[in-house]
Design an enzyme around this catalytic site. Sequence first.
Site, PDB file in Angstrom:
ATOM      1  N   LYS A   1       0.842  -1.201   0.000  1.00  7.59           N
ATOM      2  CA  LYS A   1       0.000   0.000   0.000  1.00  7.59           C
ATOM      3  C   LYS A   1       0.878   1.253   0.000  1.00  7.59           C
ATOM      4  O   LYS A   1       0.682   2.155  -0.795  1.00  7.59           O
ATOM      5  CB  LYS A   1      -0.911  -0.041   1.233  1.00  7.59           C
ATOM      6  CG  LYS A   1      -1.813   1.161   1.382  1.00  7.59           C
ATOM      7  CD  LYS A   1      -2.756   1.019   2.556  1.00  7.59           C
ATOM      8  CE  LYS A   1      -3.444   2.354   2.824  1.00  7.59           C
ATOM      9  NZ  LYS A   1      -4.337   2.316   3.977  1.00  7.59           N
TER      10      LYS A   1
ATOM     11  N   GLU B   1      10.549  -4.621   4.413  1.00 11.63           N
ATOM     12  CA  GLU B   1      10.617  -6.046   4.056  1.00 11.63           C
ATOM     13  C   GLU B   1      10.286  -6.240   2.572  1.00 11.63           C
ATOM     14  O   GLU B   1      10.966  -6.959   1.845  1.00 11.63           O
ATOM     15  CB  GLU B   1       9.622  -6.874   4.894  1.00 11.63           C
ATOM     16  CG  GLU B   1       9.948  -6.976   6.371  1.00 11.63           C
ATOM     17  CD  GLU B   1       9.375  -5.842   7.195  1.00 11.63           C
ATOM     18  OE1 GLU B   1       9.033  -4.781   6.629  1.00 11.63           O
ATOM     19  OE2 GLU B   1       9.284  -6.002   8.429  1.00 11.63           O
TER      20      GLU B   1
ATOM     21  N   GLY C   1      -4.868  -1.758   5.033  1.00 12.01           N
ATOM     22  CA  GLY C   1      -4.072  -2.894   4.550  1.00 12.01           C
ATOM     23  C   GLY C   1      -4.739  -4.232   4.827  1.00 12.01           C
ATOM     24  O   GLY C   1      -4.825  -5.099   3.960  1.00 12.01           O
ATOM     25  N   ARG C   2      -5.247  -4.394   6.040  1.00 12.58           N
ATOM     26  CA  ARG C   2      -5.840  -5.693   6.419  1.00 12.58           C
ATOM     27  C   ARG C   2      -7.250  -5.883   5.858  1.00 12.58           C
ATOM     28  O   ARG C   2      -7.886  -6.903   6.108  1.00 12.58           O
ATOM     29  CB  ARG C   2      -5.811  -5.851   7.943  1.00 12.58           C
ATOM     30  CG  ARG C   2      -6.456  -4.711   8.710  1.00 12.58           C
ATOM     31  CD  ARG C   2      -6.109  -4.773  10.188  1.00 12.58           C
ATOM     32  NE  ARG C   2      -6.546  -3.608  10.926  1.00 12.58           N
ATOM     33  CZ  ARG C   2      -5.841  -2.494  11.079  1.00 12.58           C
ATOM     34  NH1 ARG C   2      -4.666  -2.376  10.512  1.00 12.58           N
ATOM     35  NH2 ARG C   2      -6.322  -1.497  11.793  1.00 12.58           N
TER      36      ARG C   2
ATOM     37  N   GLU D   1      -4.774  -6.601  14.767  1.00 14.09           N
ATOM     38  CA  GLU D   1      -4.242  -5.291  14.376  1.00 14.09           C
ATOM     39  C   GLU D   1      -5.355  -4.237  14.461  1.00 14.09           C
ATOM     40  O   GLU D   1      -5.096  -3.066  14.655  1.00 14.09           O
ATOM     41  CB  GLU D   1      -3.652  -5.347  12.951  1.00 14.09           C
ATOM     42  CG  GLU D   1      -2.702  -4.179  12.673  1.00 14.09           C
ATOM     43  CD  GLU D   1      -1.898  -4.331  11.379  1.00 14.09           C
ATOM     44  OE1 GLU D   1      -0.667  -4.500  11.451  1.00 14.09           O
ATOM     45  OE2 GLU D   1      -2.496  -4.281  10.298  1.00 14.09           O
TER      46      GLU D   1
ATOM     47  N   HIS E   1      -5.768 -33.258  17.948  1.00 13.15           N
ATOM     48  CA  HIS E   1      -4.691 -34.120  18.432  1.00 13.15           C
ATOM     49  C   HIS E   1      -3.518 -33.307  18.960  1.00 13.15           C
ATOM     50  O   HIS E   1      -2.415 -33.825  19.085  1.00 13.15           O
ATOM     51  CB  HIS E   1      -4.248 -35.064  17.316  1.00 13.15           C
ATOM     52  CG  HIS E   1      -5.340 -36.024  16.952  1.00 13.15           C
ATOM     53  ND1 HIS E   1      -5.538 -37.214  17.616  1.00 13.15           N
ATOM     54  CD2 HIS E   1      -6.343 -35.925  16.046  1.00 13.15           C
ATOM     55  CE1 HIS E   1      -6.586 -37.829  17.095  1.00 13.15           C
ATOM     56  NE2 HIS E   1      -7.099 -37.065  16.151  1.00 13.15           N
TER      57      HIS E   1
ATOM     58  N   LYS F   1       9.428  -0.939  13.966  1.00 14.46           N
ATOM     59  CA  LYS F   1      10.010  -0.601  12.656  1.00 14.46           C
ATOM     60  C   LYS F   1      11.133   0.424  12.836  1.00 14.46           C
ATOM     61  O   LYS F   1      12.218   0.297  12.275  1.00 14.46           O
ATOM     62  CB  LYS F   1       8.950   0.029  11.738  1.00 14.46           C
ATOM     63  CG  LYS F   1       7.884  -0.908  11.243  1.00 14.46           C
ATOM     64  CD  LYS F   1       7.021  -0.150  10.232  1.00 14.46           C
ATOM     65  CE  LYS F   1       5.725  -0.870   9.936  1.00 14.46           C
ATOM     66  NZ  LYS F   1       4.808  -0.093   9.105  1.00 14.46           N
TER      67      LYS F   1
END
Length: 549
Positions: A211, A217, A272-273, A358, A389, A513
Amino acid sequence: MNADGRTRLNQTPEWTALTKHREELADTHLRDLFAADPERGAGYTLQVGDLYIDYSKHLVTDETLRLLRELAAATDVFGLRDAMFRGEKINVTENRAVLHTALRAPRDAVIEVDGENVVPAVHAVLDKMSGFAERVRSGEWTGHTGKRIRNVINVGIGGSDLGPAMAYEVLRSFTDRDLTVRFVSNVDGADLHEATRDLDPAETLFIIASKTFTTIETITNATSARTWLLDALGAESAVARHFVALSTNAEKVAEFGIDPDNMFEFWDWVGGRYSYDSAIGLSLMIAIGPERFREMLDGFHLVDEHFRTAPAEANVPLLLGLLGIWYDNFHDAQSHAVLPYSHYLSKFTAYLQQLDMESNGKYVARDGKRVEWQTGPVVWGTPGTNGQHAYYQLIHQGTKLIPADFIGFAEPVAELSGELKAQHDLLMANFFAQTQALAFGKTAEEVRAEGVPEELVPHKTFPGNRPTTTILARELTPSVLGQLVALYEHKVFVQGAVWNIDSFDQWGVELGKVLAKRVEPALTEGAEVPGLDASTKALVARYRELRGR
Ligand code: F6P
């Protein structure tokens, strides 16, 4: 009363009434609630689109639900909802509209931000994406050497990764199986290495999804991807055939060297999410085709319309949001499990973690004051039978209350046949058995009646009374995926509205960051970082020593 005209949540009469009601229900077991109402199993259900929602196995009565709805009314959840749909700037700390609902609005809808209808731009981008996706799928869009594109790698992180990566997995059986689609997010070079090591650069398309187009990263991985490509293909001009960008930041995209014609745009009013149904979904669209993508958008829209118009008693996102509040705030539950009984939903909970945590992992209310109530839960879970399990022991017999969503489908995906198709009933038998065991448990008397030695009776007793929602649909289609995601988006919205927090910013990720940027020169060059604490300083020194620096 606060400056924003709201009474603090925990001082409202509705909150007090719920606290009292919780005490009154303290000794009520789900076994009692079912015994008292034979219709409860069919009665405590709702339908939205293809999703059948059974909430009968919750620690609630009609009175609980009424009181929760009163809390929603007192906190004006529907008022904020309407403001969101109208395009008002309800993301107050960033002064932005919150309009992911516009991404799936029909072509003729009118939704305005600052007086401008955003729907035509949404559809222009969707059309551009469709054209590009078709060209890649048909082989018309070739790489620099003229070879057909056979590999698509999405490079992004957070909302620019989790959504398309999850949806690709969910809809795998609808994808073009001749295409290899991978997702690279981690700045650990191993991620890109593993994604590219067996691929031919001449057949590989990189989709750089960010965005802001400043996320370290993503830019680092994108730069390494470009090096990988150019090492093989030589000419700088190859970038134009092998790199496209998904972003709101045209300037940074151009700076990186991606042709603006190869950029697919979205806007600052898409969080973003909340973005995988925007241009961020391009990798998914290439994989499943534009038609399926549109079916998914229609699924989102269906639930948007339900949330926008259904009355409180029948409003599923409202209900799920309020049930979460009931456990979070009145039962001290710390977490919420999402347990899909579908292999294809293996990344669904990871996606929801960003969506929920977030959005609602905040300790400051919209009025700037610290909240005095719990906010977002820890969201976790993996596909159900595997979990059975592993960690279900704790859900059944642990000391913590863990409300859970069980998501299952009546039909296996169409690709399965023979024995693999037949296995579906066993999968779903587990699905139904688990919520039954969690709700009703097994009493000491029942255990004794089986002849279990007295010393083992407590160990084999299941208390039950562990709440679950069952979400059942006929089959997992693109539309059903859209419905499910929109359901959770609006559930998270409801909770943020009640807690009076801004669910649409994410200041909590900033500090890490900034510190990473500051500390990096200490790792690489041994630079002195002013103000570095003693622990981090010693760790950095040990790291350098281990790396022989
Ligand atoms: O660091 C958090 C975050 O800002 C998320 O909200 C976002 O989805 C992710 O980083 C990626 O951001 P971008 O799409 O700008 O690269």
